[in-house]
Design an enzyme around this catalytic site. Structure first.
Site, mmCIF file in Angstrom:
data_model
loop_
_atom_site.group_PDB
_atom_site.id
_atom_site.type_symbol
_atom_site.label_atom_id
_atom_site.label_comp_id
_atom_site.label_asym_id
_atom_site.label_seq_id
_atom_site.Cartn_x
_atom_site.Cartn_y
_atom_site.Cartn_z
ATOM 1 N N GLU A 238 0.851 -1.195 0.000
ATOM 2 C CA GLU A 238 0.000 0.000 0.000
ATOM 3 C C GLU A 238 0.886 1.243 0.000
ATOM 4 O O GLU A 238 1.960 1.226 0.602
ATOM 5 C CB GLU A 238 -0.926 -0.021 1.229
ATOM 6 C CG GLU A 238 -1.912 -1.183 1.151
ATOM 7 C CD GLU A 238 -2.831 -1.301 2.377
ATOM 8 O OE1 GLU A 238 -2.720 -0.458 3.286
ATOM 9 O OE2 GLU A 238 -3.651 -2.240 2.398
ATOM 10 N N HIS B 190 -7.878 1.333 1.896
ATOM 11 C CA HIS B 190 -7.802 0.808 3.272
ATOM 12 C C HIS B 190 -8.604 1.680 4.253
ATOM 13 O O HIS B 190 -8.072 2.191 5.242
ATOM 14 C CB HIS B 190 -6.328 0.720 3.731
ATOM 15 C CG HIS B 190 -6.144 -0.266 4.851
ATOM 16 N ND1 HIS B 190 -4.996 -0.990 5.010
ATOM 17 C CD2 HIS B 190 -6.973 -0.645 5.863
ATOM 18 C CE1 HIS B 190 -5.110 -1.775 6.073
ATOM 19 N NE2 HIS B 190 -6.310 -1.581 6.598
#
Ligand code: NAI
Length: 630
Positions: A490, A513
């Site tokens: 990420e 997220h």
């Protein structure tokens, strides 16, 4: 022999939270048409007097003339004041009652209402020095006894001088007239009492700021309700922790310092030195080197789920208890999952995008209701099981698989293997934890075992799904919709590009997220973490701790609690009990729990102990930390 100590305590805004004449004004003027303006002026005149800007006598005369009070109002006032005694005085009521002769009330207020309030604390009328009202024949308060020293300017020092007290005189008050006693040389120390009001002009002249009575009693090593005044507990909160959490810790009486951003290792090493409680989120690393400087640290609150930014082992070695908030955002993740399931089953991501491009594509192709379909939940923990309940309410059939024995909620069916689940489900939602063994647990083989045309969600952890395989199955049309919130890699910050083969695929919702990111979840976290920390500080309870053995303790009355943290070695409990027996202490409760590294022993004893026993308990081998409560 120790010097005798006399504590001279102001009444208004010190012993009680309020200025009694303000309250008397509210009572007496209740039906008066000019009430608001009169009360405002009473407050203003009180403040001017307190700050030394007008003479005391001027202030008193004006207030009495505005009040229009009568004798009949006094019982009402006394009742109100009894409920408005400062918290720290209420907390220490029994302590004051034991030695009332040490405490004096010295006030420019009036004996007529002060004596009935302080007598509940055992303070005798002869220890109350204050003014007296003058009444007319109808009981109206028309003035005050001008022969009373306290009605004159500079009355407090004169009164103390006349008492000729033998021993040390310590004054506690919130106003300028209290400081005048020290200034005139009749007190050893003046404590600016700031539990109710803070007046800078007074604090600047004080020897010591006392945010409560606990602080004064602690300063004099006297018996007290709290073993350690809460204002001495310093809290450092980093990374913009929700204001609800800040407020909760402040209300507890801690001294709270707030920083909007995180801190580098070097900054934190410096800042942590006198901190007892540290609050962080995911960006601050609490390393071994930071912890080397954290000699007062009792507890760390991780205002998030993960704790891998904290060196938990080192915390344990130093007896620092770490809490996090594992369940506070469960509902947020579940709601997002439900929303995505419905959107994906209707092919909405593509339909909405097409409309934004100007394309009107009215058709029912690939659009389904969720009612009657089967959802397969993999991982039936906090999130998975709550999703199970909500999914049933919108008409989904629920099947689930968990490696642990988990009881089915509602009408959910427990699958014996993951393969069984994959063969049954129209919608598959992953809610396993991120343990290493779960890496790529859903890959080529598992996708191939799924039914044709399934909707797939991963809101758990990025590395549990083989993204290449997922991409292949979306492209082939076997997976007709996917919602992915977590990714193997990420971006580090909002400025970095999100790179993934999932970009641009049909009917795929990609989110950064944010499964647990709602304001409600933030508030829940800000509520939960301080509660756990405060419980730990106040009762020793470790329930919910990440690195301490979990014990939920009863609150204790009329006893002392010894908290002993040690490295987990055999024989420590026996050693503790040997010391207690030698000092003839009666144990009313004892709790022990250990994990691999440490042992946590709580011992409640029912009578006073001498300092020697504490020294001996601290000396027991393998002791990490020792704390006394109450
Ligand atoms: P939990 O620990 O309560 O539940 C996880 C469950 O998965 C446990 O019952 C466990 O036995 C089971 N499990 C583990 N490995 C398994 C396997 N290989 N097969 C079947 N079952 C397995 O965790 P919780 O609180 O329900 O969270 C679930 C996941 O959601 C975690 O990975 C967590 O990190 C993630 N999460 C994601 C958020 C987001 O923003 N997207 C926010 C909060 C949590």
């Amino acid at each position: 022999m120790q010097n005798k100590k006399h504590f001279i305590i102001d009444f208004d805004s010190t012993f009680t939270k309020v200025e009694a004449l303000d309250i008397l004004g509210e009572i007496a003027l209740e039906t008066h048409p000019g009430k608001e303006e009169a009360i405002r002026r009473i407050k203003e005149v009180t403040d001017l007097g307190m700050e030394g800007k007008i003479s005391f006598r001027e202030s008193l005369e004006e207030r009495i003339s505005i009040l229009h009070a009568n004798k009949k109002h006094l019982p009402v006032l006394v009742n109100r004041l009894k409920n408005l005694v400062s918290e720290s005085f209420v907390r220490n009521k029994e302590v004051i009652k034991k030695n009332p002769e040490q405490f004096y009330i010295l006030s420019n207020g009036f004996k007529d209402f002060i004596i009935p309030v302080v007598s509940d604390f055992g303070i005798k009328p002869e220890n109350v020095f204050a003014n007296d009202f003058e009444y007319d024949t109808d009981g109206n308060i028309v003035g005050f006894n001008k022969n009373n020293i306290l009605s004159s300017n500079n009355g407090k020092p004169k009164q103390i001088e006349s008492l000729k007290l033998d021993g040390e005189v310590h004054v506690l008050g919130d106003g300028f007239t209290d400081y005048e006693i020290k200034k005139a040389g009749f007190a050893k120390r003046f404590y600016a009492f700031t539990e109710n009001v803070k007046r800078n002009a007074v604090i600047e002249n004080a020897d010591h700021e006392a945010p409560n009575l606990d602080e004064v009693l602690y300063h004099h090593k006297m018996e007290r309700a709290l073993s350690y005044p809460k204002n001495r507990i310093k809290v450092l909160l980093l990374e913009n922790i929700h204001e609800h959490g800040v407020e909760k810790l402040r209300q507890e009486g801690y001294t709270v310092d707030v920083h909007p951003a995180g801190m580098s290792e070097e900054e934190l090493k410096e800042a942590i030195k006198d901190v007892s409680i540290l609050g962080i989120r995911s960006k601050t690393n609490v390393t071994k080197s930071v912890l080397e400087n954290a000699n007062r640290l009792l507890s760390i609150g991780a205002f998030c789920i993960g704790t891998n930014q904290i060196d938990l082992e080192e915390c344990q070695r130093k007896g620092i208890n770490v809490f996090n908030a594992p369940y506070s955002n469960t509902r947020s993740v579940v709601e997002l999952a439900i929303a995505e399931i419905i959107l994906l089953m209707r092919n909405l991501p593509d339909k909405a995008a097409a409309m934004h491009q100007g394309n009107w594509d009215k058709s029912a192709k690939n659009s389904f209701e969720v009612r009657g379909k089967t959802i397969g939940i993999i991982g039936y923990g906090n999130i998975g099981s709550q999703l199970s309940v909500l999914a049933e309410t919108i008409g989904l059939k629920v099947v689930y698989y968990d490696i642990e024995e988990k009881l089915a909620l509602g009408n959910a069916y427990r699958c014996h293997t993951m393969e069984e689940l994959l063969g049954l489900a129209d919608i598959i939602s992953l809610h396993v934890d991120g343990r290493q063994e779960n890496k790529n647990m859903i890959g080529e083989k598992e996708f191939s075992q799924m039914k044709e045309k399934v909707v797939f969600l991963n809101l758990a952890r990025g590395h549990v799904v083989d993204v290449q395989a997922l991409t292949k199955y979306i492209k082939s049309g076997r997976i007709i919709g996917a919602g992915v919130d977590v990714f193997p890699a990420e971006p580090m910050s909002n400025n970095d590009e999100f790179i993934s083969e999932l970009r641009g695929l049909p009917n795929v919702i990609l989110t950064p997220h944010i499964g647990g990111s709602t304001l409600e979840a933030q508030k829940n976290i800000a509520d939960y973490v301080p509660s756990r920390i405060m419980d730990y500080i106040n009762t020793g309870s470790t329930s919910g701790s990440v690195n301490f053995p979990n014990i939920l303790l009863p609150t204790l009355k009329n006893a002392h609690r010894f908290i002993h943290i040690h490295q987990n070695e055999p024989g420590i409990l026996a050693e503790i009990n040997r010391v207690l027996a030698q000092h003839d202490l009666n144990v009313v409760g004892q709790y022990l729990k250990t994990n691999e590294q440490i042992g946590y022993v709580i011992t409640d004893i029912d009578k006073n102990y001498d300092e020697e026993v504490i020294k001996e308990l601290k000396k027991i081998k393998a002791t990490i930390r020792f704390r006394v409560l109450y």
